[in-house]
Design an enzyme around this catalytic site. Structure first.
Site, PDB file in Angstrom:
ATOM      1  N   ASP A  14     -41.160  -3.950  31.312  1.00  0.00           N
ATOM      2  CA  ASP A  14     -41.594  -4.794  30.201  1.00  0.00           C
ATOM      3  C   ASP A  14     -40.439  -5.283  29.343  1.00  0.00           C
ATOM      4  OD1 ASP A  14     -44.278  -4.596  30.927  1.00  0.00           O
ATOM      5  OD2 ASP A  14     -44.533  -2.725  29.832  1.00  0.00           O
ATOM      6  N   ARG A  95     -40.792   7.150  18.767  1.00  0.00           N
ATOM      7  CA  ARG A  95     -40.938   5.794  18.241  1.00  0.00           C
ATOM      8  C   ARG A  95     -40.380   5.621  16.823  1.00  0.00           C
ATOM      9  NH1 ARG A  95     -41.051   5.735  23.278  1.00  0.00           N
ATOM     10  NH2 ARG A  95     -42.888   4.960  24.368  1.00  0.00           N
ATOM     11  N   ASP A 124     -48.329   2.573  21.164  1.00  0.00           N
ATOM     12  CA  ASP A 124     -46.954   2.358  20.738  1.00  0.00           C
ATOM     13  C   ASP A 124     -46.774   1.113  19.890  1.00  0.00           C
ATOM     14  OD1 ASP A 124     -45.875   4.672  21.754  1.00  0.00           O
ATOM     15  OD2 ASP A 124     -45.298   3.791  23.667  1.00  0.00           O
ATOM     16  N   SER A 175     -46.165   3.757  35.114  1.00  0.00           N
ATOM     17  CA  SER A 175     -45.470   3.544  33.851  1.00  0.00           C
ATOM     18  C   SER A 175     -45.018   4.919  33.358  1.00  0.00           C
ATOM     19  CB  SER A 175     -46.398   2.892  32.822  1.00  0.00           C
ATOM     20  OG  SER A 175     -45.747   2.784  31.574  1.00  0.00           O
TER      21      SER A 175
END
Length: 399
Positions: A14, A95, A124, A175
């Site tokens: 991505d 994050r 996320d 993923s």
């Protein structure tokens, strides 16, 4: 004037696709920012070069391993953080740290836009943008996979058409997100919740059923912070890294669950977090020895709420800061040693000792030397039971 977009870059599908896409779509220069969070498996210099090969104007790699361990993993450990009592928040913890460094990069390079590779179906996106709202509310946010309706198939096709140097293909659809605190695997055939993950899914943990000799480890804590392994003074990062290897070799820390996402859907997630599960198990046990009963009972609710806040992306929220202060107070006496056996997929506590222990052998023993005054128990039980007795009498009268 050309806009500058600061992109949270992982080196995966991505974010690799996002570099040329953003440059063309927004006529912008892309600044790629990647963090070394102890994920291993690939040279960070290779990731830095990949961003440049994909068209980034600048590519920055930050060694954040020690910062992540001490500033994010340790607080999660002190909160015994397990979302839905199972997930040790490995992605959620990274994050807010990534956000912090994105903001730093925007200031350094004159960025006005921040971008991430998250879809509109995941957690996320919220974690990135709630963090940015708290730290740098003036920065604009663009999420190509979400805002421009990229599907995974389209992203793969775009990457192949541009010859982008990435590993994810139609033949390898997983993923994966990994860091020092653990590894997350999703998508592909795992989306069918009846399908069992094969051994090829795992990388941090060995088959727990494979025969091997047990490994005994002693973990020493000082006010809730792990400071020694088997008597050796180590940093939190070093302890987590070593336990990932030792506990992972015994298959400790595998989690296969259906998770309640913040966006309202359920998602099948497979995790492996050998060090996290080992340390949380040890820390909980030491708290059971050193934390007073009512404080411990209340803390369990705080731990759960803390985990939910972090899962939901509210690391920088006022409530999270308040709970941090409470948890820090509970750790005053959480010091001592926990002995564990790592074997067969489990980290089992076999011994505990602490100079701050509330366990009194002379009160607990049933043998000679017992100092517990049992003569006081009868009256205590009668008074404790009195409200139930009175209520039962009223129920009988009404019946």
């Amino acid at each position: 004037m050309t806009e500058r977009v600061v992109l949270a870059f992982s080196g995966g599908l991505d974010t690799s696709v996002a570099i040329p896409f953003l440059a063309e779509k927004m006529n912008a220069e892309v600044i790629a920012v990647a963090l070394d969070l102890g994920q291993g498996g690939e040279d960070m210099e290779a990731i830095r070069r990949r961003a440049l090969d994909c068209g980034a104007a600048e590519s920055v790699v930050v060694d954040a391993r020690e910062e992540f361990a001490a500033g994010f993993c340790v607080p999660a450990l002190q909160a015994n953080a397990l979302y839905m009592d199972r997930y040790p928040l490995l992605s959620a913890l990274s994050r807010p740290l990534i956000v912090k460094h994105l903001v730093d990069a925007a200031e350094r390079f004159g960025g006005t836009i921040v971008s991430h590779g998250c879809t509109g179906k995941g957690n996320d996106q919220v974690r990135f943008e709630a963090g940015l709202a708290a730290l740098a509310p003036d920065l604009k946010v663009v999420a190509p996979a979400r805002d421009f309706a990229w599907t995974r198939d389209k992203a793969i096709e775009f990457a192949e058409s541009r010859g982008l140097p990435i590993e994810t293909t139609k033949k390898n659809p997983f993923s994966i997100d990994q860091n020092l605190w653990g590894r997350a695997i999703e998508t592909g055939f795992l989306e069918d919740i009846w399908n069992a993950p094969g051994e090829d899914v795992y990388a941090y943990t060995a088959d727990p059923a494979a025969p091997r000799e047990p490994d005994e480890v002693v973990i020493t804590f000082d006010q809730g912070v792990p400071v020694r392994l088997d008597g050796r003074v180590l940093s939190p990062y070093q302890i987590i890294e070593e336990l990932n290897g030792r506990a992972g070799a015994h298959g400790v820390g595998r989690v296969d669950m259906v998770e309640d996402r913040l966006v309202g859907i359920k998602s099948r997630e497979v995790y492996e977090a050998p060090a996290a599960i080992t340390l949380i198990t040890a820390h909980r046990e030491l708290e059971s020895v050193t934390v007073e009963r009512d404080l411990a009972r209340f803390k369990r609710g705080v731990d759960q709420r803390w985990s939910e806040l972090v899962y939901d992306g509210l690391w920088y929220s006022p409530l999270k800061r308040g709970l941090d202060a409470f948890i820090a107070e509970t750790q005053r006496y959480v010091s001592g040693d926990i002995r564990m056996t790592l074997h067969g997929g489990r980290a089992t506590v076999t011994g505990r000792r602490s100079e701050q222990s509330l366990y009194d052998f002379s009160l607990a023993t049933y043998d000679t030397g017992d100092r517990f005054d049992q003569s006081l128990a009868k009256g205590f039980v009668q008074l404790f039971s009195l409200p139930s007795k009175i209520a039962a009498a009223r129920d009988a009268k009404q019946g």
